[in-house]
Each structure stands twice: as C-alpha cells, then as structure tokens.
Write a protein that holds these residues in place. Structure first.
Motif, mmCIF file in Angstrom:
data_model
loop_
_atom_site.group_PDB
_atom_site.id
_atom_site.type_symbol
_atom_site.label_atom_id
_atom_site.label_comp_id
_atom_site.label_asym_id
_atom_site.label_seq_id
_atom_site.Cartn_x
_atom_site.Cartn_y
_atom_site.Cartn_z
ATOM 1 N N GLU A 4 -8.390 5.405 -13.487
ATOM 2 C CA GLU A 4 -7.112 5.599 -14.169
ATOM 3 C C GLU A 4 -6.929 4.485 -15.183
ATOM 4 N N GLN A 150 -3.260 11.384 -5.841
ATOM 5 C CA GLN A 150 -3.296 9.937 -6.012
ATOM 6 C C GLN A 150 -3.285 9.670 -7.513
ATOM 7 N N GLY A 151 -2.215 9.045 -7.966
ATOM 8 C CA GLY A 151 -2.085 8.823 -9.401
ATOM 9 C C GLY A 151 -2.050 10.131 -10.158
ATOM 10 N N ARG A 152 -2.992 10.309 -11.057
ATOM 11 C CA ARG A 152 -3.072 11.522 -11.879
ATOM 12 C C ARG A 152 -4.194 12.456 -11.426
ATOM 13 N N ALA A 192 3.818 12.367 -12.556
ATOM 14 C CA ALA A 192 4.177 11.894 -11.218
ATOM 15 C C ALA A 192 5.257 12.771 -10.597
#
Length: 244
Positions: A4, A150-152, A192
């Motif tokens: 990321e 998780q994240g993007r 998100a």
C-alpha cells in the motif's frame, strides 16, 4: 507481492509486471493465495466428511422442478436445466477425503442409487453411463472471521465464505458480494467506508449460508433429525429471498 502506497496498492505479478490500483479484490476461491497473504493465521478449508456426485441426464416429463429423496445417509436429487436435460446430484458420507478413480464413477454412482425404490431413480440409475458427464467432489467449507479486508485489499466469494452446496447458494452469495461491493463503492466517498459497509451487509447472510449448509450436511452424514433438516431448509430459504 502487495504494497500500500498512499491511496493506491502496488502489485507485483509473477510475470514481472508491477502495477498500481485504487482497490484490489481477491476472488481467488477456496484455496485463496491472497487470503493467505493478508491473513496468515486464517482458518484452512475444512473437509465435511461428505462428498457429492453430479451428472447430466435426459429429463423425464414428470421432473418439472427440483426433487429430492432422503435416505438414511444418501440424498439424491434432480433439477431441470433445460427442456431436455436435468442435473442429478447425490451426496454420500465419506469419512476420508481420498482419491476416487474416474474409471469407477459409473459403477459407484449406480451403487449409491441401488436402495431407492422410486421409479424415476431406477430409470436414472439405468441411464448412467460414460456419457452422463459425472463429476465427483469432496465437500469443503470455510468461513473467515471478520475482517474480510485490509487497507485497500478486500476478499469476496469463496475466498471468505466457501460453503457446501446444501442450500444451492454458494455461487449466488459470491455474485451478491460483487453487486453489494459495487453498490457500496458507488455510494461511499472513500474506499475505507465502502469496504466497512460491504462487510456489514454481507457478514450475517453469508455466515448463515455457510453454517446452515454445514449443519444440513452433518444431519445427512449422521442420519440425524429429518425435522431439523426440513426446518433449517425452510428458514434458510426464507432468509435468502430477503433483499441483500
């Protein structure tokens, strides 16, 4: 590899390419490599102790809808797939997930139907041959605890909620994932927020399918309570017709 970087995900591919994306979606199935990468301690697929046989056969005129027969541990069923053909499925208990030689498929499937007296099943048994396109599969399942992202990077489909076929909904809930994810990405201002909303909408429905399907299999393998089996089927299908 995945990295990321700011508001993007940099992805290294096995062919040497490196590219960047706003969002990475892992839809790589029951043995998802992306799931292992994101969540190294995630549960592994679990064999259910049951297997399914499938075949395509000519459809008798009397088969107009999905029809099932419940033996003590064997469950055959048929479902029309066209004007002329039907799909046969037969579940059987198999304590060990061992290899089955394709050369034995016809004889084994005929043997599973031998104790059923229904005329249509006798006809089906007699029709089974090498042209029936018989497929054998051990039944495995998995439900990844939340989070699914998780994240993007987000996981969908069998990568997070692989189910046995007892509610005929495994592919359906995977398709629903894609629709809901697209919907939430369109309506939310950030990735998100979209991923959080996606997971919130999908968790309970997918959990219900995976866990109820697994319980139906347990009842069939153990020769359990047929009333419980019928109740779970009714309640599950009533839930599945609700909007997503």
């Amino acid at each position: 590899a995945l990295r990321e970087i700011g508001d993007e995900v940099e992805v290294d591919f096995t062919d040497g390419q490196t590219r960047r994306y706003d969002l990475v979606i892992g839809a790589d199935g029951l043995y998802s490599k992306l799931r292992t990468h994101l969540f190294p301690n995630a549960p592994k697929p679990r064999y259910s102790g049951q297997a399914v046989w499938r075949a395509i056969l000519p459809r008798p005129a009397e088969i107009t809808t999905c029809t099932m027969w419940m033996g003590p541990q064997i469950k055959p069923g048929v479902n029309p797939v066209s004007k002329d053909e039907m799909y046969l499925f037969v579940t059987e208990p198999r304590p060990v997930n061992d290899h089955v030689d394709p050369a034995t498929f016809v004889a084994r499937l005929r043997g599973l139907l031998e104790d059923f007296s229904a005329p249509v099943l006798k006809t089906i048994r007699d029709q089974l041959d090498d042209n029936a396109r018989i497929i054998f599969r051990p039944l495995e399942g998995l439900l990844l605890p939340r989070p699914w992202y998780q994240g993007r990077v987000v996981l969908i489909g069998d990568a997070v909620h692989a189910t046995t076929p007892h509610l005929a909904s495994g592919a359906c809930i995977g398709i629903e994932d894609a629709l809901v994810l697209a919907d939430e990405l369109a309506r939310n201002g950030t990735v998100a927020l979209a991923l959080s909303a996606f997971e919130e909408r999908r968790w309970e429905r997918c959990r219900m399918v995976v866990e109820n399907s697994a319980r139906l299999g347990e009842i069939e393998v153990g020769g359990g309570d047929k009333d419980e089996h019928s109740r779970i089927m009714r309640e599950s299908h009533a839930a599945l017709v609700q909007p997503i």
